[in-house]
Motif scaffolding. Structure first.
Motif, PDB file in Angstrom:
ATOM      1  N   TRP A   1       1.002  -1.332   0.079  1.00 18.28           N
ATOM      2  CA  TRP A   1      -0.029  -0.021  -0.002  1.00 18.28           C
ATOM      3  C   TRP A   1       1.129   1.240  -0.120  1.00 18.28           C
ATOM      4  O   TRP A   1       1.584   1.396   0.876  1.00 18.28           O
ATOM      5  N   TYR A   2       0.636   2.063  -1.049  1.00 18.98           N
ATOM      6  CA  TYR A   2       1.391   3.215  -1.024  1.00 18.98           C
ATOM      7  C   TYR A   2       0.475   4.668  -1.489  1.00 18.98           C
ATOM      8  O   TYR A   2      -0.192   4.414  -2.528  1.00 18.98           O
ATOM      9  N   GLY A   3       0.282   5.194  -0.610  1.00 23.36           N
ATOM     10  CA  GLY A   3      -0.730   6.437  -0.536  1.00 23.36           C
ATOM     11  C   GLY A   3      -1.570   6.531   0.611  1.00 23.36           C
ATOM     12  O   GLY A   3      -1.215   5.813   1.723  1.00 23.36           O
ATOM     13  N   LYS A   4      -2.596   7.482   0.596  1.00 21.87           N
ATOM     14  CA  LYS A   4      -2.988   7.631   2.015  1.00 21.87           C
ATOM     15  C   LYS A   4      -4.261   6.582   2.355  1.00 21.87           C
ATOM     16  O   LYS A   4      -4.483   5.725   1.551  1.00 21.87           O
TER      17      LYS A   4
ATOM     18  N   LYS B   1       4.488  13.093   3.362  1.00 22.61           N
ATOM     19  CA  LYS B   1       4.800  12.571   2.295  1.00 22.61           C
ATOM     20  C   LYS B   1       3.731  11.712   1.706  1.00 22.61           C
ATOM     21  O   LYS B   1       3.338  11.934   0.302  1.00 22.61           O
ATOM     22  N   THR B   2       3.156  10.923   2.453  1.00 21.09           N
ATOM     23  CA  THR B   2       1.871  10.134   1.786  1.00 21.09           C
ATOM     24  C   THR B   2       0.597  10.992   1.485  1.00 21.09           C
ATOM     25  O   THR B   2       0.176  10.896   0.273  1.00 21.09           O
ATOM     26  N   PHE B   3       0.632  12.365   1.909  1.00 16.97           N
ATOM     27  CA  PHE B   3      -0.368  13.320   1.488  1.00 16.97           C
ATOM     28  C   PHE B   3       0.062  14.381   0.571  1.00 16.97           C
ATOM     29  O   PHE B   3      -0.822  14.833  -0.353  1.00 16.97           O
ATOM     30  N   ALA B   4       1.204  14.943   0.894  1.00 16.29           N
ATOM     31  CA  ALA B   4       1.691  15.842   0.099  1.00 16.29           C
ATOM     32  C   ALA B   4       3.146  15.665  -0.632  1.00 16.29           C
ATOM     33  O   ALA B   4       3.452  16.646  -1.387  1.00 16.29           O
ATOM     34  N   GLY B   5       3.701  14.824  -0.675  1.00 13.35           N
ATOM     35  CA  GLY B   5       5.118  14.567  -1.095  1.00 13.35           C
ATOM     36  C   GLY B   5       5.856  15.557  -0.566  1.00 13.35           C
ATOM     37  O   GLY B   5       5.897  15.942   0.592  1.00 13.35           O
ATOM     38  N   THR B   6       6.970  16.222  -1.293  1.00 11.09           N
ATOM     39  CA  THR B   6       7.606  17.292  -1.070  1.00 11.09           C
ATOM     40  C   THR B   6       7.227  18.370  -1.667  1.00 11.09           C
ATOM     41  O   THR B   6       8.107  19.547  -1.975  1.00 11.09           O
ATOM     42  N   PHE B   7       6.192  18.270  -2.531  1.00 11.18           N
ATOM     43  CA  PHE B   7       5.713  19.405  -3.514  1.00 11.18           C
ATOM     44  C   PHE B   7       5.210  20.739  -2.559  1.00 11.18           C
ATOM     45  O   PHE B   7       4.688  20.500  -1.585  1.00 11.18           O
ATOM     46  N   ARG B   8       5.792  21.687  -2.976  1.00  7.26           N
ATOM     47  CA  ARG B   8       5.450  22.985  -2.294  1.00  7.26           C
ATOM     48  C   ARG B   8       4.552  24.005  -3.270  1.00  7.26           C
ATOM     49  O   ARG B   8       4.884  23.976  -4.422  1.00  7.26           O
ATOM     50  N   LYS B   9       3.492  24.461  -2.749  1.00  6.65           N
ATOM     51  CA  LYS B   9       2.636  25.295  -3.491  1.00  6.65           C
ATOM     52  C   LYS B   9       2.153  26.503  -2.715  1.00  6.65           C
ATOM     53  O   LYS B   9       2.581  26.464  -1.480  1.00  6.65           O
ATOM     54  N   LYS B  10       1.697  27.319  -3.340  1.00  4.87           N
ATOM     55  CA  LYS B  10       1.261  28.736  -2.733  1.00  4.87           C
ATOM     56  C   LYS B  10      -0.069  29.282  -3.131  1.00  4.87           C
ATOM     57  O   LYS B  10      -0.320  28.978  -4.299  1.00  4.87           O
ATOM     58  N   ASN B  11      -0.874  29.786  -2.398  1.00  2.00           N
ATOM     59  CA  ASN B  11      -1.896  30.491  -2.823  1.00  2.00           C
ATOM     60  C   ASN B  11      -1.734  32.151  -3.357  1.00  2.00           C
ATOM     61  O   ASN B  11      -1.245  32.815  -2.524  1.00  2.00           O
TER      62      ASN B  11
END
Length: 507
Positions: A101-104, A130-140
């Motif tokens: 199982w890999y993921g939320k 990491k399961t929910f967001a990885g290392t990805f960074r985002k902004k509003n």
């Protein structure tokens, strides 16, 4: 050629919030999904697969049990499968399958997850993130006073590669498993409940701008008469009705870009399967737990009692050794049919009563049942305040925080509970009936109005059709209102040393 067998492996790719109509193999004219399209050409595509609830956790609970949300009260994000309940993965595990199982999660309660995954259920906080967001960074990019702030449209931080998303991380781990000796020790179920294309609408480049300015299909319009109150309320609480630019078109563009990213990662997974030498005894299943408005009807994300096709219709593609390649099944099926199909392919019999149907005949080229209707439950009743999102204690992280993008949803559900009242959908190939306890009900003639723009529930010319469908809905509730255990309690017949005949003297 026989389909299925005791040594069958399974890969279940299950991206969150991916609606069927936004894939190339389902007819979208612009989006690029070559790897999913290839799977459809090699496997079987189900054109009308519908979920049993338009929100992730209840949909997954139905999927794993073959039961409707109303059977055991799985209507919310907070009520997951518990150890007394049956599930597909328990059946597989008891039959000797390894569950990878890999993921939320959003499926099993903590104790049940430990039963299924054992030591692998334990994750450090960093791994859970990491399961929910990885290392990805985002902004509003919008200030809180900007009406676009709650639109879910965001931007990636600079220098974010495709490998930073939780989807890419999950696929890499899955590929490592397929390359390992562990994958050859016993049959496996490789389960990949990844996040994208779930809102917020943001993805690394080149996907973020992949469809910028593309000639996309015209979105379903907002402000339609005959819609339930949540349409207007969502737009008001999220201030979508104040947006004057093309933000909702951008939402659709980025949503498609997210799907293309998912498709590329799926291609990497399929290459790993090819390289592993396990393809010939591995069934690959692709589906999703529900869809997304993605700008249609002037809305974003989803809603707990929203029953539009953009929410309930999801892809279902299955490639299994010996299947009829390129077969398309036009008749409706339900997402939880996956449970019965996997058990059938693995030659495992369910020990509980359920409502899922095996799709193995369709994998061999058969058509579906043209008389079948599909059903979904959603929403909550005022007597169950613990179900509504926005509880100030349980949901404090967004219910009390205007900076949270989910704050408008919490306020709306708490201030307008009727907008998320209990709802049931019945859908045939020709009509859709949506009955609500506390808001406007809906009826759509899908032959004339496939985009569900004209609610004819109150139209006198549809009175007989409405009556027929409502009667059918009542019959369905009678048939599915409960499930009786298959085992039995001996009761008085277990009294030792007593002749049964003496217990029932002749009158």
């Amino acid at each position: 050629m026989k389909i299925g067998g005791p040594a069958m492996n399974f890969i279940f790719f299950f991206p969150d919030e991916m609606r069927a109509e936004s894939l190339g193999c389902y007819g979208h004219p612009v989006v690029r999904t070559p790897h999913l399209d290839k799977l459809a050409s090699e496997g079987v595509l189900f054109e009308q697969c519908h979920v049993q609830n338009p929100v992730c956790s209840p949909s997954r609970c139905s999927l794993m049990t073959g039961l409707y949300p109303h059977n055991a009260g799985h209507r919310t994000l907070w009520h997951l499968l518990r150890p007394h309940e049956p599930s597909l993965f328990r059946y597989l595990k008891e039959a000797g399958y390894r569950i990878k199982w890999y993921g939320k999660n959003h499926l099993y309660s903590e104790s049940y997850l430990r039963e299924i995954m054992e030591d692998e259920a334990e994750q450090e906080q960093e791994e859970l993130v990491k399961t929910f967001a990885g290392t990805f960074r985002k902004k509003n990019p919008y200030g809180k006073d900007d009406p676009r702030f709650y639109s879910f449209l965001m931007e990636p931080e600079e220098d974010q590669g495709r490998e930073s998303t939780e989807t890419a991380i999950a696929i890499e781990r899955a590929a490592e498993f397929l390359r390992s000796e562990e994958a050859r020790e016993k049959p496996f179920m490789l389960y990949l409940p990844t996040l994208l294309p779930h809102a917020p609408y943001v993805v690394p480049e080149p996907y973020q701008g992949m469809y910028r300015g593309a000639e996309l299909p015209e979105p379903r319009p907002s402000g339609l008469p005959g819609k339930p109150s949540y349409h207007e309320l969502i737009r008001r609480y999220r201030r979508l009705d104040q947006i004057e630019d093309d933000t909702l078109s951008k939402v659709q563009e980025v949503y498609l870009g997210m799907i293309s990213h998912v498709d590329d990662e799926f291609g990497r997974l399929m290459q790993a399967l090819e390289d592993s030498g396990l393809k010939e005894n591995t069934t690959v299943i692709v589906a999703s737990d529900h869809g997304d408005y993605a700008g249609d009807y002037g809305l974003v994300e989803k809603w707990p009692n929203g029953m539009e096709d953009v929410l309930t219709r999801v892809p279902l593609i299955i490639r299994s050794p010996g299947n009829r390649a390129g077969h398309a099944v036009a008749e409706p099926v339900e997402l939880f049919d996956i449970m019965a199909t996997v058990l059938d392919l693995a030659n495992i019999e369910a020990a509980h009563d359920h409502f899922a149907r095996t799709l193995v005949p369709q994998l061999g080229g058969a058509s579906g049942d043209p008389q079948r209707a599909v059903y979904a439950d959603g929403g909550y009743d005022p007597r169950e305040p613990h179900c509504f999102e926005g509880d100030p204690v349980r949901d404090a992280w967004f219910a009390n925080n205007p900076e949270s993008i989910y704050w408008p949803k919490a306020r709306q559900q708490q201030e307008h509970p009727d907008s998320v009242g209990r709802t049931t959908m019945l859908r045939t190939g020709d009509y859709k009936l949506i009955r609500r306890t506390a808001d406007r009900s809906e009826l759509y003639d899908l032959k004339k109005d496939p985009r569900e723009l004209n609610n004819v529930y109150e139209d006198p010319s549809y009175a007989s059709i409405r009556s027929e469908l409502e009667s059918r809905l009542l019959d369905w509730y009678l048939h599915t209102s409960d499930v009786v255990p298959r085992d039995s309690d001996p009761g008085i017949f277990a009294i030792k040393g007593t002749r049964q005949a003496s217990l029932f003297p002749k009158l």
